[in-house]
Every structure is written in structure tokens, then in C-alpha cells.
Motif scaffolding. Sequence first.
Motif, PDB file in Angstrom:
ATOM      1  N   THR A 126      21.735  49.047   5.722  1.00 26.59           N
ATOM      2  CA  THR A 126      22.406  48.924   6.964  1.00 26.59           C
ATOM      3  C   THR A 126      21.872  48.078   8.011  1.00 26.59           C
ATOM      4  OG1 THR A 126      23.391  51.289   6.468  1.00 26.59           O
ATOM      5  CG2 THR A 126      23.811  50.362   8.921  1.00 26.59           C
ATOM      6  N   THR A 127      20.454  47.991   7.957  1.00 25.13           N
ATOM      7  CA  THR A 127      19.678  47.101   9.009  1.00 25.13           C
ATOM      8  C   THR A 127      19.912  45.800   8.630  1.00 25.13           C
ATOM      9  OG1 THR A 127      18.230  49.164   9.562  1.00 25.13           O
ATOM     10  CG2 THR A 127      17.361  46.922  10.205  1.00 25.13           C
ATOM     11  N   VAL A 128      19.566  45.379   7.450  1.00 23.05           N
ATOM     12  CA  VAL A 128      19.780  44.101   6.871  1.00 23.05           C
ATOM     13  C   VAL A 128      21.164  43.541   6.853  1.00 23.05           C
ATOM     14  CG1 VAL A 128      19.414  42.438   4.805  1.00 23.05           C
ATOM     15  CG2 VAL A 128      17.534  44.336   5.329  1.00 23.05           C
ATOM     16  N   TYR A 129      22.054  44.628   6.366  1.00 22.58           N
ATOM     17  CA  TYR A 129      23.711  43.989   6.336  1.00 22.58           C
ATOM     18  C   TYR A 129      24.138  43.416   7.933  1.00 22.58           C
ATOM     19  CZ  TYR A 129      28.512  44.192   5.781  1.00 22.58           C
ATOM     20  OH  TYR A 129      29.736  43.542   6.010  1.00 22.58           O
ATOM     21  N   HIS A 130      23.482  44.303   8.929  1.00 24.00           N
ATOM     22  CA  HIS A 130      23.904  43.759  10.405  1.00 24.00           C
ATOM     23  C   HIS A 130      22.783  42.905  10.848  1.00 24.00           C
ATOM     24  CE1 HIS A 130      27.164  46.565  10.375  1.00 24.00           C
ATOM     25  NE2 HIS A 130      26.341  47.495  10.104  1.00 24.00           N
ATOM     26  N   GLY A 131      21.961  42.457  10.389  1.00 25.28           N
ATOM     27  CA  GLY A 131      20.689  41.328  10.543  1.00 25.28           C
ATOM     28  C   GLY A 131      20.005  41.931  11.613  1.00 25.28           C
ATOM     29  N   TYR A 132      19.645  43.164  11.769  1.00 27.01           N
ATOM     30  CA  TYR A 132      18.689  43.629  12.657  1.00 27.01           C
ATOM     31  C   TYR A 132      17.264  43.857  12.236  1.00 27.01           C
ATOM     32  CZ  TYR A 132      23.072  45.105  14.843  1.00 27.01           C
ATOM     33  OH  TYR A 132      24.118  45.220  15.362  1.00 27.01           O
ATOM     34  N   TYR A 133      16.941  42.841  11.691  1.00 24.67           N
ATOM     35  CA  TYR A 133      15.317  42.780  11.181  1.00 24.67           C
ATOM     36  C   TYR A 133      14.545  41.489  11.344  1.00 24.67           C
ATOM     37  CZ  TYR A 133      17.094  40.166   7.204  1.00 24.67           C
ATOM     38  OH  TYR A 133      17.491  39.164   6.007  1.00 24.67           O
ATOM     39  N   GLU A 134      13.399  41.338  11.062  1.00 23.28           N
ATOM     40  CA  GLU A 134      12.869  40.058  11.020  1.00 23.28           C
ATOM     41  C   GLU A 134      12.584  39.686   9.715  1.00 23.28           C
ATOM     42  OE1 GLU A 134      11.683  37.872  13.297  1.00 23.28           O
ATOM     43  OE2 GLU A 134      12.589  39.082  14.839  1.00 23.28           O
ATOM     44  N   PRO A 135      13.015  38.377   9.279  1.00 22.21           N
ATOM     45  CA  PRO A 135      13.043  38.174   7.858  1.00 22.21           C
ATOM     46  C   PRO A 135      11.474  38.221   7.220  1.00 22.21           C
ATOM     47  CG  PRO A 135      14.242  36.491   8.858  1.00 22.21           C
ATOM     48  CD  PRO A 135      13.763  37.324  10.018  1.00 22.21           C
ATOM     49  N   VAL A 136      11.406  38.556   5.990  1.00 24.69           N
ATOM     50  CA  VAL A 136       9.911  38.779   5.572  1.00 24.69           C
ATOM     51  C   VAL A 136       9.733  37.834   4.255  1.00 24.69           C
ATOM     52  CG1 VAL A 136       9.726  41.106   6.183  1.00 24.69           C
ATOM     53  CG2 VAL A 136      10.931  40.833   4.086  1.00 24.69           C
ATOM     54  N   VAL A 137      11.056  37.250   3.567  1.00 28.16           N
ATOM     55  CA  VAL A 137      10.806  36.362   2.563  1.00 28.16           C
ATOM     56  C   VAL A 137      11.882  35.346   2.785  1.00 28.16           C
ATOM     57  CG1 VAL A 137       9.815  37.615   0.867  1.00 28.16           C
ATOM     58  CG2 VAL A 137      12.124  38.008   1.130  1.00 28.16           C
ATOM     59  N   PRO A 138      11.795  34.354   3.947  1.00 33.87           N
ATOM     60  CA  PRO A 138      12.905  33.262   4.245  1.00 33.87           C
ATOM     61  C   PRO A 138      13.230  32.442   2.878  1.00 33.87           C
ATOM     62  CG  PRO A 138      10.937  33.345   5.793  1.00 33.87           C
ATOM     63  CD  PRO A 138      10.718  34.270   4.666  1.00 33.87           C
ATOM     64  N   ALA A 174       6.328  34.670  -1.312  1.00 33.86           N
ATOM     65  CA  ALA A 174       5.436  35.764  -0.858  1.00 33.86           C
ATOM     66  C   ALA A 174       5.004  36.709  -2.101  1.00 33.86           C
ATOM     67  CB  ALA A 174       6.157  36.619   0.299  1.00 33.86           C
ATOM     68  N   ARG A 175       3.986  37.627  -1.896  1.00 32.40           N
ATOM     69  CA  ARG A 175       3.705  38.568  -2.722  1.00 32.40           C
ATOM     70  C   ARG A 175       3.789  39.815  -2.112  1.00 32.40           C
ATOM     71  NH1 ARG A 175       1.140  36.345  -7.646  1.00 32.40           N
ATOM     72  NH2 ARG A 175       0.822  34.223  -7.369  1.00 32.40           N
ATOM     73  N   ILE A 176       4.760  40.797  -2.455  1.00 29.43           N
ATOM     74  CA  ILE A 176       4.641  41.971  -1.728  1.00 29.43           C
ATOM     75  C   ILE A 176       4.719  43.136  -2.548  1.00 29.43           C
ATOM     76  CG2 ILE A 176       6.179  43.287   0.075  1.00 29.43           C
ATOM     77  CD1 ILE A 176       7.092  40.622   1.323  1.00 29.43           C
ATOM     78  N   GLY A 177       3.565  44.094  -2.483  1.00 28.50           N
ATOM     79  CA  GLY A 177       3.769  45.187  -3.488  1.00 28.50           C
ATOM     80  C   GLY A 177       3.860  44.565  -5.062  1.00 28.50           C
ATOM     81  N   ASN A 178       4.620  45.240  -5.796  1.00 25.85           N
ATOM     82  CA  ASN A 178       4.540  44.724  -7.090  1.00 25.85           C
ATOM     83  C   ASN A 178       5.851  43.706  -7.464  1.00 25.85           C
ATOM     84  OD1 ASN A 178       2.969  46.712  -7.956  1.00 25.85           O
ATOM     85  ND2 ASN A 178       4.303  48.529  -7.564  1.00 25.85           N
ATOM     86  N   HIS A 179       5.996  42.925  -6.681  1.00 28.38           N
ATOM     87  CA  HIS A 179       7.205  41.797  -6.484  1.00 28.38           C
ATOM     88  C   HIS A 179       6.404  40.591  -6.091  1.00 28.38           C
ATOM     89  CE1 HIS A 179       9.974  45.190  -7.005  1.00 28.38           C
ATOM     90  NE2 HIS A 179      10.238  44.477  -8.138  1.00 28.38           N
ATOM     91  N   ILE A 180       6.835  39.471  -6.767  1.00 24.49           N
ATOM     92  CA  ILE A 180       6.624  38.052  -6.324  1.00 24.49           C
ATOM     93  C   ILE A 180       8.108  37.486  -6.113  1.00 24.49           C
ATOM     94  CG2 ILE A 180       5.587  35.790  -6.930  1.00 24.49           C
ATOM     95  CD1 ILE A 180       3.824  37.202  -9.003  1.00 24.49           C
ATOM     96  N   PHE A 181       7.829  36.855  -4.830  1.00 21.29           N
ATOM     97  CA  PHE A 181       9.198  36.274  -4.584  1.00 21.29           C
ATOM     98  C   PHE A 181       9.240  34.637  -4.378  1.00 21.29           C
ATOM     99  CE2 PHE A 181       9.032  40.556  -2.780  1.00 21.29           C
ATOM    100  CZ  PHE A 181      10.200  41.161  -3.029  1.00 21.29           C
ATOM    101  N   TYR A 182      10.109  34.054  -4.633  1.00 20.65           N
ATOM    102  CA  TYR A 182      10.334  32.683  -5.127  1.00 20.65           C
ATOM    103  C   TYR A 182      11.586  31.919  -4.331  1.00 20.65           C
ATOM    104  CZ  TYR A 182       7.511  33.581  -8.880  1.00 20.65           C
ATOM    105  OH  TYR A 182       6.330  33.872  -9.861  1.00 20.65           O
ATOM    106  N   ARG A 183      11.450  30.718  -3.785  1.00 20.08           N
ATOM    107  CA  ARG A 183      12.532  30.161  -3.418  1.00 20.08           C
ATOM    108  C   ARG A 183      12.971  28.747  -4.377  1.00 20.08           C
ATOM    109  NH1 ARG A 183       9.215  27.657   0.848  1.00 20.08           N
ATOM    110  NH2 ARG A 183       9.866  29.092   2.381  1.00 20.08           N
TER     111      ARG A 183
END
Length: 200
Positions: free
Chosen positions: A157-169, A191-200
Motif C-alpha cells: 500500500t505504501t509503495v503503491y501510493h508512492g509514500y516511501y524513499e526509493p531504495v533501489v532506483p 544494491a545488495r540488500i539481505g539475500n538479494h542483489i538488485f540490478y538495472r
Amino acid sequence: MLRSLYYDVRGWFVLRRRRLAMYWALRDRGDAPFFAFLSLPFVAVGLIVYFAYAARSTYDGSQIDAGKLRAREIRCLAENIYFEARGETLKGQYAVAEVTMNRLASPYFPDTICEVVHDTRWDRSRRQLVAHFSWTALKLRLESGSPAWKQAMDVATTVYHGYYEPVVPDALFYHATSVNPYWASSKKVVARIGNHIFYR
């Protein structure tokens, strides 16, 4: 609704009195003008009721449809968070949700969250359709009353409405640290967050 009904009834009585007055004025001119004027109140009231009902049903219908669509989209986003990252930190869950929303904004992915979540693509190496999010190809059980599900719904709900600071732009892809997919070398790590690696 009651107010418009009140005005319709009141208008009916006013028109009825006027009809009697017109009948008196036209009594010597034959029946044709009288019946023409007699039908006018019925036509007027009918048109008022028709347009009032049509406007109300269109407004209510679009509102209900928009509400149902929003609820379905948030649920699809929450399911993706739940099955992909329920064991992760809150930041990790936000990152997974953000990737889903980044895909929604990208021209290379479908146009709704549910379609993004359940998207499949042809994998040349395996020669079959492969789900982007592997859980969608499995019959997994969702514990809707659990704290993990409630948290996934809150994050969605928070992300859907855009009420958060991006963590993996701009991140469009991720994978678990326990695997090494063939496509990872062609992407840039965000970024590497927890057990995941994020890519663009």
C-alpha cells in the motif's frame, strides 16, 4: 437521492395543477392540443429520472471499478512481496516492491501490476515460457491472516501510493544471492540488500 425524489414528486404535483389550468384554457379548441400538453409532464419527469439515474450509475460504477482495480493491484504487489521477500528485512521488502513498480513504469514490461507480477517470457536456453517471479509458476499457500501477510500489505500500500524513499532506483531485476543467473553479468548492480542483489 431522497432530495431528488422529493423534487420529482413536488414537480409532479406542480405540473398536474398546470395541466388542469391548461385544460381549462384549451377546452374550446379541441382535444389535440390538450393531449399534447398532457404528455409533456410525463416526458419531462421521465427524462429527469432517466438522466439522474444514468449519471448516478455511471459515477458509482466508475468509482467502484477504480476501487476494485486499486485493491487488486495492491494485492498482486503484496503477494509478490510476500512470496519473494517475506523473510527479508523491511528494506528488502521495499526493494522488491520497488522493482515491481519500476517494471510497471518501464515500456518493456506490461501495463498493470498484476500483469507485471505474472509476466512470462520465452527462455531460449530452456525452450519454454518462464515466469519472471518464480513463485507464480508454483501453487504456493498464502497465509492471509499472518503477520508476514499484513506487513506485505502495508508495504504494498505504501509503495503503491508512492509514500516511501526509493531504495533501489531504476532497478528492474534481482535474484537471490544463492543463485548466479546467466543474465547477471550483463546488468549493473544497484544494491545488495539481505539475500538479494538488485540490478538495472
